[in-house]
Design a protein around this motif. Structure first.
Motif, PDB file in Angstrom:
ATOM      1  N   THR A  59      -5.974 -11.512   2.408  1.00  0.00           N
ATOM      2  CA  THR A  59      -6.734 -12.204   1.414  1.00  0.00           C
ATOM      3  C   THR A  59      -6.088 -12.050   0.104  1.00  0.00           C
ATOM      4  O   THR A  59      -5.532 -10.774  -0.240  1.00  0.00           O
ATOM      5  N   THR A  60      -6.408 -12.704  -0.905  1.00  0.00           N
ATOM      6  CA  THR A  60      -6.384 -12.703  -2.259  1.00  0.00           C
ATOM      7  C   THR A  60      -7.421 -13.421  -2.942  1.00  0.00           C
ATOM      8  O   THR A  60      -8.025 -14.199  -2.368  1.00  0.00           O
ATOM      9  N   VAL A  81      -5.536  -8.177  -3.545  1.00  0.00           N
ATOM     10  CA  VAL A  81      -4.749  -8.645  -2.601  1.00  0.00           C
ATOM     11  C   VAL A  81      -4.724  -7.208  -1.459  1.00  0.00           C
ATOM     12  O   VAL A  81      -4.445  -6.472  -1.668  1.00  0.00           O
ATOM     13  N   VAL A  82      -4.949  -7.949  -0.475  1.00  0.00           N
ATOM     14  CA  VAL A  82      -5.137  -6.944   1.068  1.00  0.00           C
ATOM     15  C   VAL A  82      -4.625  -7.726   2.182  1.00  0.00           C
ATOM     16  O   VAL A  82      -4.840  -8.844   2.728  1.00  0.00           O
ATOM     17  N   VAL A  83      -3.656  -6.803   2.995  1.00  0.00           N
ATOM     18  CA  VAL A  83      -3.139  -7.185   4.243  1.00  0.00           C
ATOM     19  C   VAL A  83      -3.784  -6.225   5.168  1.00  0.00           C
ATOM     20  O   VAL A  83      -3.516  -4.953   4.944  1.00  0.00           O
ATOM     21  N   ASP A  84      -4.274  -6.610   6.518  1.00  0.00           N
ATOM     22  CA  ASP A  84      -4.826  -5.749   7.193  1.00  0.00           C
ATOM     23  C   ASP A  84      -3.433  -4.826   7.642  1.00  0.00           C
ATOM     24  O   ASP A  84      -2.551  -5.076   7.998  1.00  0.00           O
ATOM     25  N   GLU A  85      -4.301  -3.413   7.785  1.00  0.00           N
ATOM     26  CA  GLU A  85      -3.118  -2.441   7.970  1.00  0.00           C
ATOM     27  C   GLU A  85      -2.400  -2.651   9.232  1.00  0.00           C
ATOM     28  O   GLU A  85      -1.214  -1.984   9.281  1.00  0.00           O
ATOM     29  N   SER A  86      -2.912  -3.021  10.359  1.00  0.00           N
ATOM     30  CA  SER A  86      -2.514  -3.440  11.502  1.00  0.00           C
ATOM     31  C   SER A  86      -1.071  -4.639  11.550  1.00  0.00           C
ATOM     32  O   SER A  86      -0.456  -4.727  12.461  1.00  0.00           O
ATOM     33  N   VAL A  87      -0.995  -5.252  10.483  1.00  0.00           N
ATOM     34  CA  VAL A  87      -0.032  -6.341  10.403  1.00  0.00           C
ATOM     35  C   VAL A  87       0.824  -6.143   9.029  1.00  0.00           C
ATOM     36  O   VAL A  87       1.347  -7.047   8.805  1.00  0.00           O
ATOM     37  N   THR A 116      -1.979  -3.534 -10.290  1.00  0.00           N
ATOM     38  CA  THR A 116      -2.245  -2.655  -9.202  1.00  0.00           C
ATOM     39  C   THR A 116      -2.235  -1.231  -9.641  1.00  0.00           C
ATOM     40  O   THR A 116      -1.439  -0.884 -10.668  1.00  0.00           O
ATOM     41  N   GLY A 117      -3.157  -0.693  -9.145  1.00  0.00           N
ATOM     42  CA  GLY A 117      -3.216   0.853  -9.199  1.00  0.00           C
ATOM     43  C   GLY A 117      -2.398   1.748  -8.393  1.00  0.00           C
ATOM     44  O   GLY A 117      -2.275   3.035  -8.591  1.00  0.00           O
ATOM     45  N   SER A 118      -1.546   1.371  -7.856  1.00  0.00           N
ATOM     46  CA  SER A 118      -0.556   1.611  -6.453  1.00  0.00           C
ATOM     47  C   SER A 118       0.383   2.399  -7.286  1.00  0.00           C
ATOM     48  O   SER A 118       0.880   1.622  -8.280  1.00  0.00           O
ATOM     49  N   LYS A 119       0.821   3.416  -6.846  1.00  0.00           N
ATOM     50  CA  LYS A 119       1.922   4.046  -7.261  1.00  0.00           C
ATOM     51  C   LYS A 119       3.108   4.032  -6.377  1.00  0.00           C
ATOM     52  O   LYS A 119       4.311   4.605  -6.492  1.00  0.00           O
ATOM     53  N   THR A 120       3.087   3.482  -5.262  1.00  0.00           N
ATOM     54  CA  THR A 120       3.833   3.424  -4.071  1.00  0.00           C
ATOM     55  C   THR A 120       4.757   2.400  -4.303  1.00  0.00           C
ATOM     56  O   THR A 120       4.632   1.181  -4.654  1.00  0.00           O
TER      57      THR A 120
END
Length: 144
Positions: A59-60, A81-87, A116-120
């Motif tokens: 989803t977005t 922005v999210v993609v299911d962990e399994s895919v 994004t708050g991600s540092k990855t």
């Protein structure tokens, strides 16, 4: 299939949002559903979903914001922005981001932004691969 979210997608989106923000408390007063319904009913706010075999897996949240400058061209803010962990890492994130940006451009937006708050590093590489530049502007965030 990528499409706009429907009222019956609420549970699937909440499942994805728990992956995005696992520390967020669960709401039991229905306010999350009220906000979801308000988003669906508001012009310029669009929850896009990507489903496979009837299951929502990404989803977005696209916000089209009217603007007086830039020849009265709107701009877009993309959130959640999210993609299911399994895919993840299967190309689905790129597909939904491409559709999200296409919707922004089709609405006449002169730019699209996201934070994004991600540092990855892989998260940043993903957004760069979608056409976003980390160098174009400087973002500042205030919280109450």
């Amino acid at each position: 299939m990528i499409r706009e979210a429907l009222p019956e997608d609420f549970g699937a989106l909440m499942r994805l949002y728990r992956q995005l923000h696992p520390g967020d408390p669960a709401l039991d007063n229905g306010s999350d559903r009220d906000v979801f319904d308000a988003i669906l009913a508001t012009r310029g706010l669009t929850l896009l979903v990507l489903e496979i075999d009837g299951v929502v897996v990404a989803t977005t949240y696209l916000n089209i914001i009217p603007n007086i400058t830039r020849s009265a061209s709107p701009y877009a803010v993309i959130e959640n922005v999210v993609v299911d962990e399994s895919v993840r890492r299967t190309g689905l994130g790129k597909q939904i981001m491409t559709a999200t940006l296409r919707a922004a451009w089709d609405a006449g937006c002169y730019k699209a932004m996201l934070l994004t708050g991600s540092k990855t590093p892989s998260t940043h590489a993903f957004y760069r691969s979608c056409g976003f530049s980390p160098d174009a502007k400087t973002a500042y965030l205030a919280r109450p």
